[in-house]
Design an enzyme around this catalytic site. Sequence first.
Site, PDB file in Angstrom:
ATOM      1  CE  LYS A  52      -3.626  -2.512   2.431  1.00  0.00           C
ATOM      2  NZ  LYS A  52      -4.255  -2.845   3.720  1.00  0.00           N
ATOM      3  CD  GLN A  96      -2.958  -4.218   6.969  1.00  0.00           C
ATOM      4  OE1 GLN A  96      -2.985  -3.263   6.198  1.00  0.00           O
ATOM      5  NE2 GLN A  96      -3.474  -5.387   6.654  1.00  0.00           N
ATOM      6  CG  ASP A 119      -9.348   0.013   5.242  1.00  0.00           C
ATOM      7  OD1 ASP A 119      -9.169  -0.204   4.030  1.00  0.00           O
ATOM      8  OD2 ASP A 119      -8.612  -0.453   6.126  1.00  0.00           O
TER       9      ASP A 119
END
Length: 287
Positions: A52, A96, A119
Amino acid sequence: MTLTINGTEIARSIRSRVAQRVAETAATGKRPGLATILVGDDPASAVYVAAKRRAIRQAGMRDFHRHLPRHASRGEVAAVIDELAADPDVSGILLQLPLPAQLDAGPLIDRIPVTKDVDGLTTASVGRLARDEKGLRPCTPSGVIELLDAEGIELKGACAAVVGWGALVGRPLAQLLLRRGATVSIAHEFTADLASVTRTADIVVVATGVRGLIGSEHVKSGATVIDVGIHRTPDGLVGDVRAAELDGIAGRITPVPGGVGPMTIAMLLVNTLRAAEWDSARAALSV
Protein backbone atom coordinates in the site's frame (compact mmCIF):
# COMPACT_ATOMS: atom_id res chain seq x y z
CA MET A 1 -15.30 -19.75 -24.16
CA THR A 2 -14.76 -18.24 -20.72
CA LEU A 3 -13.08 -14.83 -20.71
CA THR A 4 -10.61 -13.92 -17.97
CA ILE A 5 -11.12 -10.52 -16.34
CA ASN A 6 -7.74 -8.82 -16.13
CA GLY A 7 -7.89 -7.09 -12.75
CA THR A 8 -4.23 -6.16 -12.95
CA GLU A 9 -4.74 -4.16 -16.15
CA ILE A 10 -7.94 -2.50 -14.92
CA ALA A 11 -6.24 -1.56 -11.65
CA ARG A 12 -3.26 -0.15 -13.56
CA SER A 13 -5.58 2.11 -15.52
CA ILE A 14 -7.25 3.39 -12.34
CA ARG A 15 -3.90 4.01 -10.66
CA SER A 16 -2.71 5.94 -13.72
CA ARG A 17 -5.78 8.18 -13.61
CA VAL A 18 -5.30 8.77 -9.88
CA ALA A 19 -1.63 9.68 -10.38
CA GLN A 20 -2.60 12.16 -13.10
CA ARG A 21 -5.16 13.78 -10.83
CA VAL A 22 -2.67 13.90 -7.94
CA ALA A 23 -0.15 15.67 -10.18
CA GLU A 24 -2.80 18.24 -11.08
CA THR A 25 -3.73 18.90 -7.45
CA ALA A 26 -0.07 19.00 -6.39
CA ALA A 27 0.38 21.97 -8.70
CA THR A 28 -2.01 23.89 -6.45
CA GLY A 29 0.14 23.12 -3.41
CA LYS A 30 -2.00 20.32 -1.94
CA ARG A 31 -0.92 16.67 -2.16
CA PRO A 32 -3.06 13.85 -0.76
CA GLY A 33 -1.44 11.80 1.97
CA LEU A 34 -2.21 8.38 3.44
CA ALA A 35 -1.24 7.34 6.95
CA THR A 36 -0.84 3.60 7.52
CA ILE A 37 -0.66 2.22 11.05
CA LEU A 38 0.92 -1.18 11.62
CA VAL A 39 0.86 -2.67 15.12
CA GLY A 40 3.27 -5.57 15.63
CA ASP A 41 5.26 -7.62 13.16
CA ASP A 42 2.79 -9.98 11.54
CA PRO A 43 4.55 -10.96 8.28
CA ALA A 44 1.44 -10.90 6.10
CA SER A 45 0.34 -7.52 7.46
CA ALA A 46 3.83 -6.11 6.91
CA VAL A 47 3.71 -7.22 3.25
CA TYR A 48 0.25 -5.71 2.73
CA VAL A 49 1.24 -2.38 4.30
CA ALA A 50 4.45 -2.24 2.26
CA ALA A 51 2.44 -2.77 -0.94
CA LYS A 52 0.00 0.00 0.00
CA ARG A 53 2.80 2.41 0.87
CA ARG A 54 4.59 1.66 -2.40
CA ALA A 55 1.39 2.32 -4.38
CA ILE A 56 0.83 5.58 -2.53
CA ARG A 57 4.31 6.83 -3.37
CA GLN A 58 4.00 5.72 -7.01
CA ALA A 59 0.80 7.75 -7.28
CA GLY A 60 2.65 10.85 -6.06
CA MET A 61 0.88 10.95 -2.71
CA ARG A 62 2.52 11.58 0.64
CA ASP A 63 3.34 8.49 2.69
CA PHE A 64 2.77 8.81 6.44
CA HIS A 65 3.50 5.61 8.31
CA ARG A 66 3.45 4.62 11.98
CA HIS A 67 4.79 1.30 13.24
CA LEU A 68 3.97 0.40 16.83
CA PRO A 69 5.33 -2.56 18.82
CA ARG A 70 3.26 -5.71 19.25
CA HIS A 71 2.61 -4.96 22.93
CA ALA A 72 1.33 -1.43 22.29
CA SER A 73 -1.58 -0.47 24.52
CA ARG A 74 -4.99 0.75 23.41
CA GLY A 75 -4.05 4.21 24.64
CA GLU A 76 -0.85 4.27 22.60
CA VAL A 77 -2.63 3.25 19.39
CA ALA A 78 -5.46 5.71 20.09
CA ALA A 79 -2.96 8.53 20.58
CA VAL A 80 -1.41 7.87 17.17
CA ILE A 81 -4.82 7.81 15.50
CA ASP A 82 -5.79 11.08 17.19
CA GLU A 83 -2.51 12.70 16.13
CA LEU A 84 -3.05 11.71 12.50
CA ALA A 85 -6.72 12.71 12.63
CA ALA A 86 -5.67 16.24 13.63
CA ASP A 87 -2.96 16.52 10.96
CA PRO A 88 -4.27 18.51 7.95
CA ASP A 89 -1.64 16.92 5.69
CA VAL A 90 -3.11 13.45 6.30
CA SER A 91 -6.02 12.84 3.93
CA GLY A 92 -6.69 9.24 4.95
CA ILE A 93 -5.93 6.87 7.82
CA LEU A 94 -5.67 3.09 7.51
CA LEU A 95 -5.34 0.87 10.60
CA GLN A 96 -3.99 -2.45 9.33
CA LEU A 97 -5.94 -5.49 10.54
CA PRO A 98 -5.78 -7.86 12.28
CA LEU A 99 -4.51 -6.24 15.47
CA PRO A 100 -2.66 -8.08 18.23
CA ALA A 101 -4.92 -10.01 20.62
CA GLN A 102 -4.85 -7.40 23.41
CA LEU A 103 -6.44 -4.75 21.19
CA ASP A 104 -10.13 -4.41 20.32
CA ALA A 105 -10.25 -3.20 16.73
CA GLY A 106 -13.76 -1.73 16.75
CA PRO A 107 -13.28 1.21 19.14
CA LEU A 108 -9.91 2.06 17.57
CA ILE A 109 -11.31 2.06 14.04
CA ASP A 110 -14.12 4.33 15.22
CA ARG A 111 -11.57 6.93 16.34
CA ILE A 112 -10.76 7.53 12.67
CA PRO A 113 -12.77 10.51 11.39
CA VAL A 114 -15.35 9.45 8.83
CA THR A 115 -13.77 11.94 6.40
CA LYS A 116 -10.43 10.10 6.64
CA ASP A 117 -11.79 6.54 6.81
CA VAL A 118 -10.31 5.25 3.54
CA ASP A 119 -11.14 1.65 4.49
CA GLY A 120 -14.81 2.55 4.93
CA LEU A 121 -15.00 0.52 8.15
CA THR A 122 -16.03 2.99 10.85
CA THR A 123 -19.55 2.81 12.24
CA ALA A 124 -20.22 6.21 10.66
CA SER A 125 -19.06 5.02 7.21
CA VAL A 126 -21.15 1.85 7.45
CA GLY A 127 -24.14 3.96 8.39
CA ARG A 128 -23.60 6.34 5.48
CA LEU A 129 -23.49 3.40 3.08
CA ALA A 130 -26.67 1.93 4.58
CA ARG A 131 -28.44 5.29 4.23
CA ASP A 132 -27.04 5.88 0.74
CA GLU A 133 -25.25 9.03 1.87
CA LYS A 134 -21.95 10.41 0.55
CA GLY A 135 -18.97 8.62 2.06
CA LEU A 136 -15.90 6.47 1.53
CA ARG A 137 -16.75 2.87 0.64
CA PRO A 138 -14.77 -0.29 1.52
CA CYS A 139 -12.03 -0.87 -1.04
CA THR A 140 -12.59 -4.48 -2.06
CA PRO A 141 -16.35 -4.19 -2.68
CA SER A 142 -15.74 -0.94 -4.59
CA GLY A 143 -13.10 -2.76 -6.62
CA VAL A 144 -15.59 -5.48 -7.55
CA ILE A 145 -18.03 -2.85 -8.82
CA GLU A 146 -15.24 -1.24 -10.85
CA LEU A 147 -14.33 -4.61 -12.39
CA LEU A 148 -17.93 -5.20 -13.44
CA ASP A 149 -18.20 -1.71 -14.89
CA ALA A 150 -14.91 -2.07 -16.76
CA GLU A 151 -16.22 -5.27 -18.35
CA GLY A 152 -19.42 -3.53 -19.43
CA ILE A 153 -21.61 -5.80 -17.31
CA GLU A 154 -25.03 -4.23 -16.77
CA LEU A 155 -25.96 -4.22 -13.09
CA LYS A 156 -29.39 -2.67 -13.31
CA GLY A 157 -31.88 -5.51 -13.46
CA ALA A 158 -29.22 -8.21 -13.09
CA CYS A 159 -29.56 -11.03 -10.57
CA ALA A 160 -26.49 -11.13 -8.33
CA ALA A 161 -25.56 -13.74 -5.72
CA VAL A 162 -23.10 -12.60 -3.06
CA VAL A 163 -21.64 -15.63 -1.31
CA GLY A 164 -20.17 -14.34 1.94
CA TRP A 165 -21.63 -12.37 4.83
CA GLY A 166 -18.51 -10.61 6.09
CA ALA A 167 -18.34 -6.97 7.10
CA LEU A 168 -15.32 -6.36 4.85
CA VAL A 169 -16.76 -7.62 1.55
CA GLY A 170 -20.08 -9.46 1.50
CA ARG A 171 -22.42 -7.08 3.30
CA PRO A 172 -21.13 -3.79 1.83
CA LEU A 173 -20.94 -5.31 -1.66
CA ALA A 174 -24.58 -6.37 -1.45
CA GLN A 175 -25.52 -2.79 -0.61
CA LEU A 176 -23.43 -1.37 -3.47
CA LEU A 177 -25.07 -3.78 -5.92
CA LEU A 178 -28.53 -2.87 -4.64
CA ARG A 179 -27.74 0.81 -5.16
CA ARG A 180 -26.96 0.03 -8.80
CA GLY A 181 -30.32 -1.68 -9.36
CA ALA A 182 -29.29 -5.33 -9.08
CA THR A 183 -31.53 -7.91 -7.43
CA VAL A 184 -29.27 -9.37 -4.75
CA SER A 185 -29.29 -12.69 -2.91
CA ILE A 186 -26.88 -13.20 -0.01
CA ALA A 187 -25.63 -16.67 0.85
CA HIS A 188 -22.64 -18.19 2.64
CA GLU A 189 -20.85 -21.46 3.29
CA PHE A 190 -23.63 -22.63 5.64
CA THR A 191 -26.47 -22.01 3.17
CA ALA A 192 -28.56 -25.13 2.62
CA ASP A 193 -28.54 -26.03 -1.09
CA LEU A 194 -26.16 -23.21 -2.00
CA ALA A 195 -26.39 -24.10 -5.69
CA SER A 196 -30.11 -23.24 -5.73
CA VAL A 197 -29.16 -19.65 -4.78
CA THR A 198 -26.20 -19.16 -7.12
CA ARG A 199 -27.27 -21.14 -10.18
CA THR A 200 -29.90 -18.59 -11.24
CA ALA A 201 -27.58 -15.56 -10.83
CA ASP A 202 -26.13 -13.54 -13.68
CA ILE A 203 -23.30 -12.44 -11.37
CA VAL A 204 -21.77 -14.60 -8.64
CA VAL A 205 -19.33 -12.99 -6.20
CA VAL A 206 -17.62 -15.34 -3.75
CA ALA A 207 -15.94 -14.04 -0.59
CA THR A 208 -16.13 -16.76 2.06
CA GLY A 209 -12.53 -17.69 2.76
CA VAL A 210 -13.48 -21.30 2.02
CA ARG A 211 -11.16 -22.77 -0.57
CA GLY A 212 -12.90 -24.29 -3.61
CA LEU A 213 -16.44 -23.74 -2.31
CA ILE A 214 -17.94 -22.88 -5.71
CA GLY A 215 -17.78 -25.23 -8.70
CA SER A 216 -19.57 -26.07 -11.92
CA GLU A 217 -22.76 -27.12 -10.12
CA HIS A 218 -23.16 -23.60 -8.73
CA VAL A 219 -22.94 -21.48 -11.90
CA LYS A 220 -25.23 -21.13 -14.89
CA SER A 221 -23.92 -20.82 -18.42
CA GLY A 222 -22.66 -17.34 -19.26
CA ALA A 223 -22.62 -16.02 -15.69
CA THR A 224 -19.90 -13.66 -14.49
CA VAL A 225 -17.92 -15.03 -11.55
CA ILE A 226 -15.87 -12.80 -9.23
CA ASP A 227 -13.57 -14.72 -6.88
CA VAL A 228 -12.48 -12.62 -3.88
CA GLY A 229 -10.89 -15.52 -1.98
CA ILE A 230 -7.18 -16.25 -1.89
CA HIS A 231 -5.45 -19.29 -0.41
CA ARG A 232 -1.82 -20.33 -0.50
CA THR A 233 -1.23 -23.95 -1.55
CA PRO A 234 1.88 -25.97 -2.50
CA ASP A 235 0.87 -25.45 -6.14
CA GLY A 236 0.35 -21.68 -5.82
CA LEU A 237 -2.48 -19.31 -5.00
CA VAL A 238 -6.09 -20.38 -5.48
CA GLY A 239 -9.46 -18.86 -4.64
CA ASP A 240 -12.87 -19.77 -3.27
CA VAL A 241 -13.85 -20.96 -6.77
CA ARG A 242 -12.80 -24.16 -8.50
CA ALA A 243 -11.91 -22.15 -11.56
CA ALA A 244 -10.90 -25.01 -13.85
CA GLU A 245 -14.41 -26.49 -13.59
CA LEU A 246 -15.96 -23.26 -14.85
CA ASP A 247 -13.95 -23.03 -18.08
CA GLY A 248 -16.55 -23.05 -20.84
CA ILE A 249 -19.42 -22.48 -18.39
CA ALA A 250 -18.85 -19.01 -16.94
CA GLY A 251 -18.95 -16.13 -19.38
CA ARG A 252 -16.28 -14.23 -17.45
CA ILE A 253 -14.22 -15.03 -14.38
CA THR A 254 -11.56 -13.30 -12.31
CA PRO A 255 -8.26 -15.15 -11.87
CA VAL A 256 -6.45 -15.72 -8.57
CA PRO A 257 -4.10 -13.95 -8.40
CA GLY A 258 -4.56 -11.00 -10.73
CA GLY A 259 -8.27 -10.43 -10.33
CA VAL A 260 -9.77 -8.66 -7.33
CA GLY A 261 -6.51 -8.27 -5.39
CA PRO A 262 -4.97 -5.45 -7.47
CA MET A 263 -8.30 -3.61 -7.40
CA THR A 264 -8.27 -3.32 -3.62
CA ILE A 265 -5.13 -1.20 -3.58
CA ALA A 266 -6.31 0.80 -6.61
CA MET A 267 -9.51 1.71 -4.76
CA LEU A 268 -7.50 2.65 -1.68
CA LEU A 269 -5.78 5.26 -3.83
CA VAL A 270 -9.14 6.43 -5.16
CA ASN A 271 -10.49 6.79 -1.61
CA THR A 272 -7.42 8.73 -0.48
CA LEU A 273 -7.76 11.10 -3.43
CA ARG A 274 -11.49 11.54 -2.79
CA ALA A 275 -10.86 12.28 0.88
CA ALA A 276 -8.33 14.95 -0.04
CA GLU A 277 -10.62 16.53 -2.63
CA TRP A 278 -13.59 16.57 -0.27
CA ASP A 279 -11.41 18.15 2.41
CA SER A 280 -10.28 20.83 -0.02
CA ALA A 281 -13.89 21.53 -0.98
CA ARG A 282 -14.89 21.92 2.68
CA ALA A 283 -11.95 24.26 3.29
CA ALA A 284 -12.93 26.41 0.31
CA LEU A 285 -16.51 26.69 1.59
CA SER A 286 -15.33 27.73 5.04
CA VAL A 287 -13.22 30.64 3.76
